[in-house]
Design an enzyme around this catalytic site. Structure first.
Site, PDB file in Angstrom:
ATOM      1  N   ILE A   1       0.580  -0.981   0.038  1.00 57.20           N
ATOM      2  CA  ILE A   1      -0.434  -0.140  -0.094  1.00 57.20           C
ATOM      3  C   ILE A   1       0.742   1.669   0.310  1.00 57.20           C
ATOM      4  O   ILE A   1       0.492   2.051  -1.021  1.00 57.20           O
ATOM      5  CB  ILE A   1      -0.753   0.314   1.400  1.00 57.20           C
ATOM      6  CG1 ILE A   1      -1.934  -0.968   0.649  1.00 57.20           C
ATOM      7  CG2 ILE A   1      -1.721   1.530   1.065  1.00 57.20           C
ATOM      8  CD1 ILE A   1      -3.138  -1.453   2.739  1.00 57.20           C
TER       9      ILE A   1
ATOM     10  N   ASP B   1      11.144   3.156   5.243  1.00 60.24           N
ATOM     11  CA  ASP B   1      11.005   2.059   5.892  1.00 60.24           C
ATOM     12  C   ASP B   1      11.695   0.971   6.530  1.00 60.24           C
ATOM     13  O   ASP B   1      12.650   1.601   6.405  1.00 60.24           O
ATOM     14  CB  ASP B   1      10.854   0.939   4.358  1.00 60.24           C
ATOM     15  CG  ASP B   1       9.582  -0.414   4.664  1.00 60.24           C
ATOM     16  OD1 ASP B   1       8.681  -0.426   4.248  1.00 60.24           O
ATOM     17  OD2 ASP B   1      10.285  -0.711   5.081  1.00 60.24           O
ATOM     18  N   TYR B   2      11.347   0.016   7.499  1.00 56.88           N
ATOM     19  CA  TYR B   2      12.669  -1.123   8.082  1.00 56.88           C
ATOM     20  C   TYR B   2      13.004  -1.482   6.627  1.00 56.88           C
ATOM     21  O   TYR B   2      14.167  -1.798   6.940  1.00 56.88           O
ATOM     22  CB  TYR B   2      11.936  -1.809   9.137  1.00 56.88           C
ATOM     23  CG  TYR B   2      12.660  -2.196  10.143  1.00 56.88           C
ATOM     24  CD1 TYR B   2      13.238  -1.502  11.439  1.00 56.88           C
ATOM     25  CD2 TYR B   2      13.683  -3.689  10.505  1.00 56.88           C
ATOM     26  CE1 TYR B   2      14.306  -2.360  12.197  1.00 56.88           C
ATOM     27  CE2 TYR B   2      14.262  -4.290  10.303  1.00 56.88           C
ATOM     28  CZ  TYR B   2      14.447  -2.741  12.105  1.00 56.88           C
ATOM     29  OH  TYR B   2      15.401  -4.116  12.810  1.00 56.88           O
TER      30      TYR B   2
ATOM     31  N   ASN C   1       2.509   4.924   7.070  1.00 53.13           N
ATOM     32  CA  ASN C   1       2.023   3.406   7.143  1.00 53.13           C
ATOM     33  C   ASN C   1       1.910   2.344   7.988  1.00 53.13           C
ATOM     34  O   ASN C   1       1.569   1.411   7.041  1.00 53.13           O
ATOM     35  CB  ASN C   1       2.196   3.758   5.370  1.00 53.13           C
ATOM     36  CG  ASN C   1       1.442   2.206   4.306  1.00 53.13           C
ATOM     37  OD1 ASN C   1      -0.423   2.012   5.094  1.00 53.13           O
ATOM     38  ND2 ASN C   1       1.963   1.750   4.038  1.00 53.13           N
TER      39      ASN C   1
ATOM     40  N   SER D   1      -7.394   0.496   9.817  1.00 51.36           N
ATOM     41  CA  SER D   1      -7.506  -0.689   9.415  1.00 51.36           C
ATOM     42  C   SER D   1      -8.992  -0.890   9.270  1.00 51.36           C
ATOM     43  O   SER D   1      -9.296  -0.663  10.135  1.00 51.36           O
ATOM     44  CB  SER D   1      -6.663  -2.031  10.240  1.00 51.36           C
ATOM     45  OG  SER D   1      -7.262  -3.198   9.900  1.00 51.36           O
TER      46      SER D   1
ATOM     47  N   TYR E   1      -3.634  -5.907  17.776  1.00 50.61           N
ATOM     48  CA  TYR E   1      -3.763  -4.859  16.259  1.00 50.61           C
ATOM     49  C   TYR E   1      -5.702  -4.150  16.165  1.00 50.61           C
ATOM     50  O   TYR E   1      -5.454  -2.755  15.646  1.00 50.61           O
ATOM     51  CB  TYR E   1      -4.187  -5.746  15.405  1.00 50.61           C
ATOM     52  CG  TYR E   1      -3.351  -5.797  14.167  1.00 50.61           C
ATOM     53  CD1 TYR E   1      -2.849  -4.809  13.613  1.00 50.61           C
ATOM     54  CD2 TYR E   1      -4.912  -5.087  13.052  1.00 50.61           C
ATOM     55  CE1 TYR E   1      -2.616  -4.663  12.015  1.00 50.61           C
ATOM     56  CE2 TYR E   1      -5.177  -5.178  11.650  1.00 50.61           C
ATOM     57  CZ  TYR E   1      -4.043  -4.515  11.067  1.00 50.61           C
ATOM     58  OH  TYR E   1      -3.519  -3.474  10.324  1.00 50.61           O
TER      59      TYR E   1
ATOM     60  N   LYS F   1      -5.437   0.233  15.829  1.00 44.99           N
ATOM     61  CA  LYS F   1      -5.586   0.346  14.911  1.00 44.99           C
ATOM     62  C   LYS F   1      -7.001   1.403  14.674  1.00 44.99           C
ATOM     63  O   LYS F   1      -7.517   2.471  14.543  1.00 44.99           O
ATOM     64  CB  LYS F   1      -6.744  -0.931  13.496  1.00 44.99           C
ATOM     65  CG  LYS F   1      -5.459  -1.219  13.350  1.00 44.99           C
ATOM     66  CD  LYS F   1      -4.649  -0.139  12.418  1.00 44.99           C
ATOM     67  CE  LYS F   1      -3.174  -0.417  11.826  1.00 44.99           C
ATOM     68  NZ  LYS F   1      -1.991   0.788  10.953  1.00 44.99           N
TER      69      LYS F   1
ATOM     70  N   ILE G   1      -6.675  -6.762   1.230  1.00 41.79           N
ATOM     71  CA  ILE G   1      -5.594  -5.987   0.179  1.00 41.79           C
ATOM     72  C   ILE G   1      -4.851  -6.839  -0.339  1.00 41.79           C
ATOM     73  O   ILE G   1      -4.297  -7.582   0.394  1.00 41.79           O
ATOM     74  CB  ILE G   1      -5.445  -5.050   0.580  1.00 41.79           C
ATOM     75  CG1 ILE G   1      -6.416  -3.635   0.899  1.00 41.79           C
ATOM     76  CG2 ILE G   1      -4.644  -4.252  -0.890  1.00 41.79           C
ATOM     77  CD1 ILE G   1      -7.254  -3.423  -0.176  1.00 41.79           C
TER      78      ILE G   1
END
Length: 266
Positions: A18, A37-38, A90, A145, A158, A162, A191
């Site tokens: 995404i 990003d990691y 994100n 989410s 989670y 969210k 997704i």
């Protein structure tokens, strides 16, 4: 072309799925992008690909569990491009082996998910908003989410993390709207990112398809295009909202698919 022309965006968790979709779409519409990003190699590779196609992008390391790392990503974006007008928070993690029902959940996992999924959003906004104020406004988009809106047998942390993102989005919108800063969320259902395609058995995908109102699954660009709208001035009068992009999976009576099958066989 040009829907976000002249804007500068920081996309966290932007190396794949995404985040990468949103980054590419915003660049295509004129934005300059920093992909954090990691997986720094993937972030840099994504940025190089964008540059090769004629866009402006940089990739850098981000550990969303560390405040200094988030602060550094914001500072780098402003230093590199002179401003920050779009923030796409994100980053998100989950763990089906430890994030269970409330009796059996690993409490360390609860803390980890709250830190990465929720606190990283708070910190991204904390560090970005002063720069947005200086730039005369901006748009913040947070990835929530559908787990924030419906209960489940597992993933208690989670879902709670969210849900907190959804309400934090409202608070940020209320607190900084007068500074011309909008804050909205996007809540994906299932997704078909590369990670989802590689990890979900066909039988699980069939279960989701059965209960979707639409006869297909979502793709990363379905979320990326929603983010693009929220980042652009096309949504200049939308703030504090979380848009559910989930194919109608959660909107109907949950028994409708089974009931339709019963009627067809009657």
């Amino acid at each position: 072309m040009g829907r976000v022309s002249g804007k500068v965006a920081l996309v966290t968790g932007g190396a794949s799925g995404i985040g990468l979709s949103a980054a590419r779409l915003m660049v295509r519409e004129g934005a300059k992008i920093v992909i954090a990003d990691y997986n720094v190699d993937a972030a840099k590779e994504a940025a190089e690909h964008i540059v090769h196609e004629g866009g402006e992008a940089e990739g850098l390391f981000l550990d969303a569990s560390q405040a200094d790392s988030i602060k550094d990503a914001v500072a780098y974006t402003v230093e590199r491009y002179g401003s920050l007008t779009i923030l796409f928070n994100n980053v998100g993690v989950t763990n089906l082996k430890k994030d269970l029902d409330v009796v059996n959940i690993d409490l360390d996992e609860w803390d980890r998910l709250m830190n990465v999924n929720t606190k990283s959003v708070l910190l991204g906004c904390r560090f970005a908003i002063p720069h947005m104020v200086e730039s005369g406004g901006g748009s913040i988009i947070n990835t929530a989410s559908m787990a924030a809106f419906a209960g489940d047998s597992v993933r208690s942390a989670y879902g709670a993390s969210k849900a907190a993102v959804v309400n934090l989005t409202r608070y940020i919108a209320a607190q900084y709207g007068k500074d011309k800063i909008r804050c909205n969320g996007v809540a994906p259902g299932l997704i078909l990112t590369p990670a989802a395609k590689n990890s979900m058995p066909p039988a699980v995908l069939d279960i989701f398809a059965k209960y979707n109102a639409l006869p297909y699954h979502g793709e990363a660009d379905d979320i990326g295009n929603t983010v693009l709208i929220l980042a652009s001035d096309e949504s200049k009068f939308i703030t504090g909202q979380t848009i559910q992009v989930e194919g109608g999976h959660y909107m109907a009576n949950p028994s409708i698919a089974d009931f339709n099958q019963f009627l067809a066989q009657a």
